[in-house]
Design a protein around this motif. Sequence first.
Motif, PDB file in Angstrom:
ATOM      1  N   LEU A 265      -0.598  14.977  12.744  1.00  0.00           N
ATOM      2  CA  LEU A 265      -1.783  14.458  12.064  1.00  0.00           C
ATOM      3  C   LEU A 265      -1.791  14.801  10.587  1.00  0.00           C
ATOM      4  O   LEU A 265      -2.056  13.974   9.735  1.00  0.00           O
ATOM      5  CB  LEU A 265      -3.049  14.998  12.731  1.00  0.00           C
ATOM      6  N   SER A 266      -1.486  16.079  10.260  1.00  0.00           N
ATOM      7  CA  SER A 266      -1.608  16.517   8.870  1.00  0.00           C
ATOM      8  C   SER A 266      -0.682  15.724   7.954  1.00  0.00           C
ATOM      9  O   SER A 266      -1.083  15.291   6.882  1.00  0.00           O
ATOM     10  CB  SER A 266      -1.295  18.011   8.751  1.00  0.00           C
ATOM     11  N   GLU A 267       0.568  15.493   8.375  1.00  0.00           N
ATOM     12  CA  GLU A 267       1.488  14.742   7.535  1.00  0.00           C
ATOM     13  C   GLU A 267       1.048  13.289   7.399  1.00  0.00           C
ATOM     14  O   GLU A 267       1.101  12.714   6.313  1.00  0.00           O
ATOM     15  CB  GLU A 267       2.899  14.813   8.120  1.00  0.00           C
ATOM     16  N   ASN A 268       0.609  12.669   8.501  1.00  0.00           N
ATOM     17  CA  ASN A 268       0.105  11.297   8.419  1.00  0.00           C
ATOM     18  C   ASN A 268      -1.096  11.206   7.482  1.00  0.00           C
ATOM     19  O   ASN A 268      -1.242  10.261   6.721  1.00  0.00           O
ATOM     20  CB  ASN A 268      -0.304  10.803   9.801  1.00  0.00           C
ATOM     21  N   MET A 269      -1.954  12.209   7.577  1.00  0.00           N
ATOM     22  CA  MET A 269      -3.154  12.227   6.746  1.00  0.00           C
ATOM     23  C   MET A 269      -2.773  12.322   5.277  1.00  0.00           C
ATOM     24  O   MET A 269      -3.326  11.613   4.435  1.00  0.00           O
ATOM     25  CB  MET A 269      -4.029  13.417   7.143  1.00  0.00           C
ATOM     26  N   TRP A 270      -1.811  13.192   4.953  1.00  0.00           N
ATOM     27  CA  TRP A 270      -1.371  13.317   3.560  1.00  0.00           C
ATOM     28  C   TRP A 270      -0.861  11.985   3.028  1.00  0.00           C
ATOM     29  O   TRP A 270      -1.230  11.553   1.937  1.00  0.00           O
ATOM     30  CB  TRP A 270      -0.247  14.351   3.446  1.00  0.00           C
ATOM     31  N   VAL A 271       0.009  11.345   3.807  1.00  0.00           N
ATOM     32  CA  VAL A 271       0.627  10.100   3.357  1.00  0.00           C
ATOM     33  C   VAL A 271      -0.414   8.996   3.211  1.00  0.00           C
ATOM     34  O   VAL A 271      -0.404   8.248   2.240  1.00  0.00           O
ATOM     35  CB  VAL A 271       1.740   9.674   4.337  1.00  0.00           C
ATOM     36  N   SER A 272      -1.346   8.911   4.158  1.00  0.00           N
ATOM     37  CA  SER A 272      -2.399   7.896   4.097  1.00  0.00           C
ATOM     38  C   SER A 272      -3.234   8.054   2.836  1.00  0.00           C
ATOM     39  O   SER A 272      -3.499   7.091   2.117  1.00  0.00           O
ATOM     40  CB  SER A 272      -3.296   8.000   5.337  1.00  0.00           C
ATOM     41  N   ARG A 273      -3.636   9.286   2.565  1.00  0.00           N
ATOM     42  CA  ARG A 273      -4.461   9.532   1.374  1.00  0.00           C
ATOM     43  C   ARG A 273      -3.664   9.292   0.094  1.00  0.00           C
ATOM     44  O   ARG A 273      -4.190   8.756  -0.890  1.00  0.00           O
ATOM     45  CB  ARG A 273      -5.003  10.960   1.409  1.00  0.00           C
ATOM     46  N   ALA A 274      -2.369   9.688   0.109  1.00  0.00           N
ATOM     47  CA  ALA A 274      -1.538   9.503  -1.082  1.00  0.00           C
ATOM     48  C   ALA A 274      -1.371   8.026  -1.412  1.00  0.00           C
ATOM     49  O   ALA A 274      -1.441   7.628  -2.583  1.00  0.00           O
ATOM     50  CB  ALA A 274      -0.175  10.157  -0.871  1.00  0.00           C
ATOM     51  N   LYS A 275      -1.185   7.194  -0.393  1.00  0.00           N
ATOM     52  CA  LYS A 275      -1.017   5.762  -0.629  1.00  0.00           C
ATOM     53  C   LYS A 275      -2.286   5.156  -1.223  1.00  0.00           C
ATOM     54  O   LYS A 275      -2.222   4.308  -2.120  1.00  0.00           O
ATOM     55  CB  LYS A 275      -0.638   5.066   0.676  1.00  0.00           C
ATOM     56  N   PHE A 276      -3.450   5.579  -0.728  1.00  0.00           N
ATOM     57  CA  PHE A 276      -4.704   5.087  -1.294  1.00  0.00           C
ATOM     58  C   PHE A 276      -4.848   5.544  -2.743  1.00  0.00           C
ATOM     59  O   PHE A 276      -5.225   4.768  -3.620  1.00  0.00           O
ATOM     60  CB  PHE A 276      -5.892   5.576  -0.472  1.00  0.00           C
ATOM     61  N   GLU A 277      -4.539   6.822  -2.993  1.00  0.00           N
ATOM     62  CA  GLU A 277      -4.633   7.361  -4.354  1.00  0.00           C
ATOM     63  C   GLU A 277      -3.708   6.595  -5.291  1.00  0.00           C
ATOM     64  O   GLU A 277      -4.096   6.221  -6.403  1.00  0.00           O
ATOM     65  CB  GLU A 277      -4.260   8.846  -4.353  1.00  0.00           C
ATOM     66  N   LEU A 278      -2.468   6.353  -4.870  1.00  0.00           N
ATOM     67  CA  LEU A 278      -1.485   5.691  -5.730  1.00  0.00           C
ATOM     68  C   LEU A 278      -1.933   4.284  -6.125  1.00  0.00           C
ATOM     69  O   LEU A 278      -1.710   3.851  -7.257  1.00  0.00           O
ATOM     70  CB  LEU A 278      -0.127   5.629  -5.018  1.00  0.00           C
ATOM     71  N   CYS A 279      -2.580   3.586  -5.206  1.00  0.00           N
ATOM     72  CA  CYS A 279      -3.008   2.217  -5.493  1.00  0.00           C
ATOM     73  C   CYS A 279      -4.123   2.150  -6.531  1.00  0.00           C
ATOM     74  O   CYS A 279      -4.439   1.079  -7.037  1.00  0.00           O
ATOM     75  CB  CYS A 279      -3.450   1.530  -4.203  1.00  0.00           C
ATOM     76  N   GLN A 280      -4.733   3.299  -6.846  1.00  0.00           N
ATOM     77  CA  GLN A 280      -5.746   3.331  -7.901  1.00  0.00           C
ATOM     78  C   GLN A 280      -5.101   3.371  -9.293  1.00  0.00           C
ATOM     79  O   GLN A 280      -5.790   3.267 -10.313  1.00  0.00           O
ATOM     80  CB  GLN A 280      -6.669   4.559  -7.749  1.00  0.00           C
ATOM     81  N   PHE A 281      -3.756   3.525  -9.327  1.00  0.00           N
ATOM     82  CA  PHE A 281      -3.079   3.693 -10.613  1.00  0.00           C
ATOM     83  C   PHE A 281      -2.111   2.552 -10.905  1.00  0.00           C
ATOM     84  O   PHE A 281      -1.145   2.726 -11.630  1.00  0.00           O
ATOM     85  CB  PHE A 281      -2.330   5.036 -10.630  1.00  0.00           C
TER      86      PHE A 281
END
Length: 376
Positions: A265-281
């Motif tokens: 879960l923790s790794e999936n959660m990191w990647v999910s949040r990172a992808k959302f964050e990246l799309c803001q840039f």
Amino acid sequence: MTYKEYINTLYQSVRVAMVWYQGDKELLSLIPRNIKNKEIISKTHRKLINEYTKSIGQCNFIVYEDDIGSIKFPDNSILLIGPVDIDKIFTKDHIKLCIKCINMWLTMVSHMISTDIIPQSSQSQISFEELESLDNEILNTISANDYMLGPHNQYRYEAGLVDAISNGDVERFKRAIEAPMMGRLGRLADNELQSYKCHANLLNAIASRIAIRVGIPYEISFTLSDKYFLAVDRAHSIDEVWKLRKMVGIAFTKLIGLYKSKNELSENMWVSRAKFELCQFIFNDVDMKKIAQNVGCSYTNLQKAFRKFNKCTMTQYLKEKRLETSLDLLRSTTNSIADIASMLKFANQGHFCKDFKALFGVTPSEYRLHKDGFTI
């Protein structure tokens, strides 16, 4: 990012008049220099500000090119966007793209205001079939309702519910919600039934946001939440509403418990949040270490997890998203290739053209010239 930074990002993307008001005061005015009818914009905006009735987080979407989009921020300031083409100079395709971008932005910011979090992507560790069976099981377990009159119920009662939901502990939640109340519920509407519906919906909203914070993809959380909002809306009695209130708490507590039992879960959660964050840039410079900080893990661990689940680095992922965005800009605007490259934060036009051809097999010029013949 601050709301001002989000506004600037939108403006860089669509170049449409935007004015941010605090009462009659202009906090930020972004109006393209080539617009001729600035006085009409100012007059229209002032009239709308004086008549504005939307609540915090609510927005007006744009349907036609003459519409004014808007959203109200938590400090009661108001952003007005548009009209999109007051001088009647843009193509229909360009106007459609601008309206689409603005409405997507309004939806995103409205969601951020209402949830006060940044959700993740829709990757899932639980199937919708499991979610449906979980929901059906809970819908069959309806309990009774009790309430008391007196001073407002104490906060520690609600804190106990939140704590149980956050830990995914169903038995603990049942004990918390069945504990005797030390006061009365606040009256949230003139109609008593509607007041109880508000309380049920409040627990629904709180539980769904807790689920997202824990790591559950927001689409799954919102899907379950929507079911209960509709169920509460259709309820005809206080007793029925109060049963639904308990059910929604149990549903999210179970869901969180299931997610916490997943090993990765923790790794999936990191990647999910990172992808959302990246799309803001897509239109802004990015600090990858800041992304890791926002996600809540080390930069090294985030890099490893991202490669594991996406078979690419975060930099490569962001570059691909920027190139995908360039397709819309090439297809729907008259901006030069150099301007598009700069807007999408490529080092120069040469780097942009090289990366574009490597991903899509044609140059930006070829794609723009024969866009109707390409299926990218």
